[in-house]
Design an enzyme around this catalytic site. Structure first.
Site, PDB file in Angstrom:
ATOM      1  CE1 TYR A   1      -9.881 -18.588  11.457  1.00  0.00           C
ATOM      2  CE2 TYR A   1      -7.911 -19.143  12.709  1.00  0.00           C
ATOM      3  CZ  TYR A   1      -8.573 -18.322  11.811  1.00  0.00           C
ATOM      4  OH  TYR A   1      -7.922 -17.243  11.264  1.00  0.00           O
TER       5      TYR A   1
ATOM      6  CG  LEU B   1     -10.409  -1.713   6.568  1.00  0.00           C
ATOM      7  CD1 LEU B   1      -9.276  -2.231   5.702  1.00  0.00           C
ATOM      8  CD2 LEU B   1     -11.626  -1.363   5.720  1.00  0.00           C
TER       9      LEU B   1
ATOM     10  N   GLY C   1       0.834  -1.206   0.000  1.00  0.00           N
ATOM     11  CA  GLY C   1       0.000   0.000   0.000  1.00  0.00           C
ATOM     12  C   GLY C   1       0.863   1.247   0.000  1.00  0.00           C
TER      13      GLY C   1
ATOM     14  CG  ASN D   1      -2.788  -2.489  -0.099  1.00  0.00           C
ATOM     15  OD1 ASN D   1      -2.069  -3.215  -0.789  1.00  0.00           O
ATOM     16  ND2 ASN D   1      -2.397  -2.088   1.122  1.00  0.00           N
TER      17      ASN D   1
HETATM   18  N1  LIG Z   1       2.967  -9.723   0.597  1.00  0.00           N
HETATM   19  C1  LIG Z   1       2.521 -10.738  -0.134  1.00  0.00           C
HETATM   20  O1  LIG Z   1       3.281 -11.678  -0.466  1.00  0.00           O
HETATM   21  C2  LIG Z   1       1.092 -10.790  -0.591  1.00  0.00           C
HETATM   22  C3  LIG Z   1       0.687 -11.871  -1.398  1.00  0.00           C
HETATM   23  C4  LIG Z   1      -0.633 -11.932  -1.821  1.00  0.00           C
HETATM   24  C5  LIG Z   1      -1.531 -10.938  -1.442  1.00  0.00           C
HETATM   25  N2  LIG Z   1      -1.125  -9.918  -0.648  1.00  0.00           N
HETATM   26  C6  LIG Z   1      -2.133  -8.907  -0.239  1.00  0.00           C
HETATM   27  O2  LIG Z   1      -1.600  -7.603  -0.390  1.00  0.00           O
HETATM   28  C7  LIG Z   1      -2.226  -6.718   0.534  1.00  0.00           C
HETATM   29  C8  LIG Z   1      -1.164  -5.843   1.192  1.00  0.00           C
HETATM   30  O3  LIG Z   1      -0.347  -6.664   1.991  1.00  0.00           O
HETATM   31  P1  LIG Z   1       1.178  -6.343   2.364  1.00  0.00           P
HETATM   32  O4  LIG Z   1       1.958  -7.507   1.890  1.00  0.00           O
HETATM   33  O5  LIG Z   1       1.540  -4.988   1.955  1.00  0.00           O
HETATM   34  O6  LIG Z   1       1.099  -6.470   3.967  1.00  0.00           O
HETATM   35  P2  LIG Z   1       1.420  -5.461   5.149  1.00  0.00           P
HETATM   36  O7  LIG Z   1       2.747  -4.829   4.949  1.00  0.00           O
HETATM   37  O8  LIG Z   1       1.177  -6.242   6.404  1.00  0.00           O
HETATM   38  O9  LIG Z   1       0.311  -4.338   4.996  1.00  0.00           O
HETATM   39  C9  LIG Z   1      -1.016  -4.609   5.345  1.00  0.00           C
HETATM   40  C10 LIG Z   1      -1.713  -3.308   5.655  1.00  0.00           C
HETATM   41  O10 LIG Z   1      -3.064  -3.607   6.059  1.00  0.00           O
HETATM   42  C11 LIG Z   1      -3.340  -2.866   7.225  1.00  0.00           C
HETATM   43  N3  LIG Z   1      -4.385  -3.440   8.049  1.00  0.00           N
HETATM   44  C12 LIG Z   1      -4.437  -4.653   8.645  1.00  0.00           C
HETATM   45  N4  LIG Z   1      -5.546  -4.745   9.404  1.00  0.00           N
HETATM   46  C13 LIG Z   1      -6.219  -3.579   9.271  1.00  0.00           C
HETATM   47  C14 LIG Z   1      -7.410  -3.074   9.817  1.00  0.00           C
HETATM   48  N5  LIG Z   1      -8.159  -3.764  10.682  1.00  0.00           N
HETATM   49  N6  LIG Z   1      -7.794  -1.834   9.476  1.00  0.00           N
HETATM   50  C15 LIG Z   1      -7.051  -1.079   8.629  1.00  0.00           C
HETATM   51  N7  LIG Z   1      -5.899  -1.495   8.092  1.00  0.00           N
HETATM   52  C16 LIG Z   1      -5.488  -2.735   8.426  1.00  0.00           C
HETATM   53  C17 LIG Z   1      -2.005  -2.846   7.969  1.00  0.00           C
HETATM   54  O11 LIG Z   1      -2.025  -1.862   8.990  1.00  0.00           O
HETATM   55  P3  LIG Z   1      -1.130  -2.028  10.337  1.00  0.00           P
HETATM   56  O12 LIG Z   1       0.260  -1.687   9.930  1.00  0.00           O
HETATM   57  O13 LIG Z   1      -1.745  -1.051  11.290  1.00  0.00           O
HETATM   58  O14 LIG Z   1      -1.279  -3.445  10.781  1.00  0.00           O
HETATM   59  C18 LIG Z   1      -1.076  -2.538   6.832  1.00  0.00           C
HETATM   60  O15 LIG Z   1      -1.089  -1.169   6.541  1.00  0.00           O
HETATM   61  C19 LIG Z   1      -3.017  -7.591   1.497  1.00  0.00           C
HETATM   62  O16 LIG Z   1      -4.387  -7.523   1.147  1.00  0.00           O
HETATM   63  C20 LIG Z   1      -2.493  -8.990   1.231  1.00  0.00           C
HETATM   64  O17 LIG Z   1      -3.448 -10.003   1.483  1.00  0.00           O
HETATM   65  C21 LIG Z   1       0.174  -9.807  -0.222  1.00  0.00           C
END
Ligand SMILES: NC(=O)c1ccc[n+]([C@@H]2O[C@H](COP(=O)([O-])OP(=O)(O)OC[C@H]3O[C@@H](n4cnc5c(N)ncnc54)[C@H](OP(=O)(O)O)[C@@H]3O)[C@@H](O)[C@H]2O)c1
Length: 316
Positions: free
Chosen positions: A177, A81, A34, A107
């Site tokens: 779960y 969220l 993001g 995202n």
């Molecule tokens: N990285 C990968 O390999 C990968 C692969 C497939 C899909 N994705 C998808 O890509 C997207 C971004 O992931 P990322 O890899 O960038 O992970 P990340 O660095 O953990 O970022 C996730 C973001 O989501 C936020 N978030 C989590 N819970 C939330 C809530 N309750 N309310 C608001 N914000 C919340 C986090 O905020 P906090 O910092 O406050 O927790 C963080 O800003 C996700 O949807 C993930 O499923 C990632």
């Protein structure tokens, strides 16, 4: 073919684009994909609304982006969220503060969490990754209708291969779960939501795209136990998977592509990976989108379930 692929980066995908005048709302913009999406689109002149649940983390991300893009136009908005009340409060502020949203990038996400619940009692992964974004999008729809680009990008994952949405028990009230099948369910829901949006809003020129970014080392793995981490690494390091990590700019490239590519204008309701639209495939473990994730009647079923659970209503 898009001309871009697995190795393409955000800056390459956006090269030559002028996003000035565009407002882009990104959830989970304080971290990982993001934050990089925000940086890259801000560098092309877009005004970015960075949503996150922690103002201090948002401030840090803003400072990091400004260090590399001094002219970036960045606003922040606090949004959890996992709370319908927080979503309603944030979107009410957004409607007062902004005239329109051109591109919404849903995202934010959590992965493989222990069995926990959101403020409203939904299982945490389904509640955050899908239901939270469903309610958010419903509340932001009047702003998106006033935008010019009119695109919604939903971050899904190849993890959707782990299973369909369990309509009888999405919140694991009556079944054991499992953190991975729950992640898979939530990521299938992200694709079905994309299909549902396209079914209802394409007529208004609003188009939705689901994205698998690839495998990228971000903060997403923070909830995994060491055993889960070891098992995952053993699985992906097998030579037949062809797995390799992407950099963060490579990972966020497909989001930027889905948000801006002319080649897919008017052609939403699709799942994108490596900067192209993926084919339906029920066998491959290395790519493609499962048929159950694009099924229009499942998309309809999920839409009704999500309305019932969240009380959110899209403008008709
Ligand atoms: N990285 C990968 O390999 C990968 C692969 C497939 C899909 N994705 C998808 O890509 C997207 C971004 O992931 P990322 O890899 O960038 O992970 P990340 O660095 O953990 O970022 C996730 C973001 O989501 C936020 N978030 C989590 N819970 C939330 C809530 N309750 N309310 C608001 N914000 C919340 C986090 O905020 P906090 O910092 O406050 O927790 C963080 O800003 C996700 O949807 C993930 O499923 C990632």
């Amino acid at each position: 073919m898009s001309g871009f692929g697995w190795t393409s980066t955000t800056d390459e995908v956006l090269e030559g684009k002028d996003l000035s005048g565009m407002t882009v709302f990104i959830t989970g913009a304080n971290s990982g994909l993001g934050q990089e999406t925000a940086r890259a689109m801000a560098a092309k002149g877009a005004q970015i609304v960075m949503a996150g649940r922690d103002q201090a983390k948002l401030d840090e991300a803003v400072a990091a982006i400004l260090a590399s893009v001094p002219q970036a136009q960045l606003d922040t908005i606090t949004l959890d969220l996992g709370s319908l009340e927080s979503i309603r409060a944030a979107t009410s502020r957004a409607r007062q503060q902004f005239d329109k949203i051109d591109i919404l990038i849903n995202n934010a996400g959590v992965m493989a969490t222990p069995f926990e619940h959101t403020h409203d009692g939904f299982e945490r992964q389904f509640g955050t990754n899908h239901l939270g974004h469903f309610a958010l999008t419903a509340e932001l729809m009047p702003l998106i209708e006033r935008g010019s680009a009119k695109r919604i990008v939903n971050l899904s994952s190849r993890g959707h291969h782990m299973g369909p949405v369990h309509f009888e028990d999405p919140n694991y009230q009556h079944r054991a779960y499992d953190p991975w099948s729950s992640y898979g369910q939530s990521k299938t829901a992200n694709v079905l939501f994309t299909v549902g949006l396209e079914q209802r809003f394409a007529v208004l020129g609003i188009h939705a795209y689901a994205v698998h970014p690839g495998g990228i080392e971000t903060n997403l793995g923070r909830h995994m136990t060491q055993d889960m981490r070891d098992a995952l690494m053993a699985r992906i390091s097998k030579s037949d998977t062809g797995f390799a990590w992407k950099t963060i700019p490579q990972g966020a490239a497909t989001s930027c592509w889905a948000a801006t590519a002319e080649a897919i204008e008017g052609k939403g309701g699709v799942y994108c990976e490596d900067c192209h639209v993926a084919q339906q495939d029920d066998e491959s473990t290395t790519g493609g989108v499962r048929t159950y994730a694009l099924n229009p009647s499942f998309a309809d079923q999920l839409w009704k379930l999500s309305e019932e659970l969240t009380g959110a209503k899209f403008p008709s």
